[in-house]
Design a protein around this motif. Structure first.
Motif, PDB file in Angstrom:
ATOM      1  N   LEU A  13       2.243  -8.533  -0.623  1.00  0.00           N
ATOM      2  CA  LEU A  13       1.901  -8.741  -2.021  1.00  0.00           C
ATOM      3  C   LEU A  13       0.779  -9.747  -2.223  1.00  0.00           C
ATOM      4  CD1 LEU A  13       5.514  -8.659  -3.456  1.00  0.00           C
ATOM      5  CD2 LEU A  13       3.797  -6.836  -3.559  1.00  0.00           C
ATOM      6  N   ALA A  16      -2.612  -8.461  -3.608  1.00  0.00           N
ATOM      7  CA  ALA A  16      -2.767  -8.026  -4.999  1.00  0.00           C
ATOM      8  C   ALA A  16      -2.900  -9.235  -5.923  1.00  0.00           C
ATOM      9  CB  ALA A  16      -1.563  -7.181  -5.414  1.00  0.00           C
ATOM     10  N   LEU A  21       0.730  -7.768 -10.032  1.00  0.00           N
ATOM     11  CA  LEU A  21       2.114  -7.953  -9.590  1.00  0.00           C
ATOM     12  C   LEU A  21       3.077  -8.038 -10.772  1.00  0.00           C
ATOM     13  CD1 LEU A  21       1.597 -10.456  -6.653  1.00  0.00           C
ATOM     14  CD2 LEU A  21       2.034  -7.999  -6.521  1.00  0.00           C
ATOM     15  N   TRP A  53       7.331  -2.039  -2.636  1.00  0.00           N
ATOM     16  CA  TRP A  53       6.251  -3.020  -2.725  1.00  0.00           C
ATOM     17  C   TRP A  53       5.141  -2.750  -1.718  1.00  0.00           C
ATOM     18  CZ3 TRP A  53       6.617  -5.579   1.874  1.00  0.00           C
ATOM     19  CH2 TRP A  53       7.870  -5.949   2.357  1.00  0.00           C
ATOM     20  N   THR A  57       1.274  -2.164  -3.072  1.00  0.00           N
ATOM     21  CA  THR A  57       0.152  -2.937  -2.546  1.00  0.00           C
ATOM     22  C   THR A  57      -0.933  -2.014  -2.001  1.00  0.00           C
ATOM     23  OG1 THR A  57       1.622  -4.767  -1.986  1.00  0.00           O
ATOM     24  CG2 THR A  57      -0.532  -4.735  -0.920  1.00  0.00           C
ATOM     25  N   TYR A  60      -2.805  -0.490  -4.844  1.00  0.00           N
ATOM     26  CA  TYR A  60      -3.692  -1.486  -5.450  1.00  0.00           C
ATOM     27  C   TYR A  60      -4.981  -1.596  -4.645  1.00  0.00           C
ATOM     28  CZ  TYR A  60      -5.715  -5.993  -6.569  1.00  0.00           C
ATOM     29  OH  TYR A  60      -6.605  -6.987  -6.905  1.00  0.00           O
TER      30      TYR A  60
END
Length: 151
Positions: A13, A16, A21, A53, A57, A60
């Motif tokens: 994460l 990002a 988020l 998640w 990610t 993204y």
């Protein structure tokens, strides 16, 4: 370099932005706020399965680098091999220097960009931040002036 397996939610994460988020957590039914710390956001994301998640990610990053990657693929010297000179096609700044339209088209589709007009503010205390915005991939139609808050 060496390959390292990335397996923790925090490592994934961290690629990002915080804004993304918060939207990601909200879309998965978890209460999140932009005022939350990164640590709190990471803890909340850890409640979700790893696949969720991880996928968020990767999506993204794919979206973030889509324009420059397409430019890279379209302008490679050889379809079988990547040459050193081809690598500069991955640079947002090099893409802007050559032709700002692909990135401008993408940014102007965002909320608020369609009606944006350059500032005509000429105050002595105003600071033009358009060069810094261009450095980070934002294309403006003119100067972007900011006035610092009075202390």
């Amino acid at each position: 370099g060496q390959t390292k397996l990335v397996s923790s939610h925090k490592e994934f994460l961290s690629f990002a932005t915080k804004r993304y988020l918060v939207q990601f957590l909200r879309s998965n039914g978890i209460e999140a706020n932009a005022k939350d710390s990164h640590f709190t956001i990471y803890q909340k994301a850890a409640l979700l399965p790893k696949s969720v998640w991880r996928t968020a990610t990767l999506n993204y990053l794919k979206d973030k680098y889509k324009t420059t990657f397409q430019n890279f693929i379209e302008n490679r010297s050889d379809s079988d091999f990547t040459l050193d000179k081809d690598i500069e096609n991955l640079s947002v700044q090099k893409l802007l220097d050559r032709n700002p339209d692909p990135i401008r088209d993408k940014t102007e589709q965002g909320v608020g960009w369609e009606s944006w007009e350059p500032s005509n503010l000429t105050g002595l205390d105003a600071v033009d931040v358009s060069a810094q915005m261009a450095h980070h991939g934002f294309v403006t139609k003119g100067p972007v002036m900011l006035i610092p808050r009075a202390s």
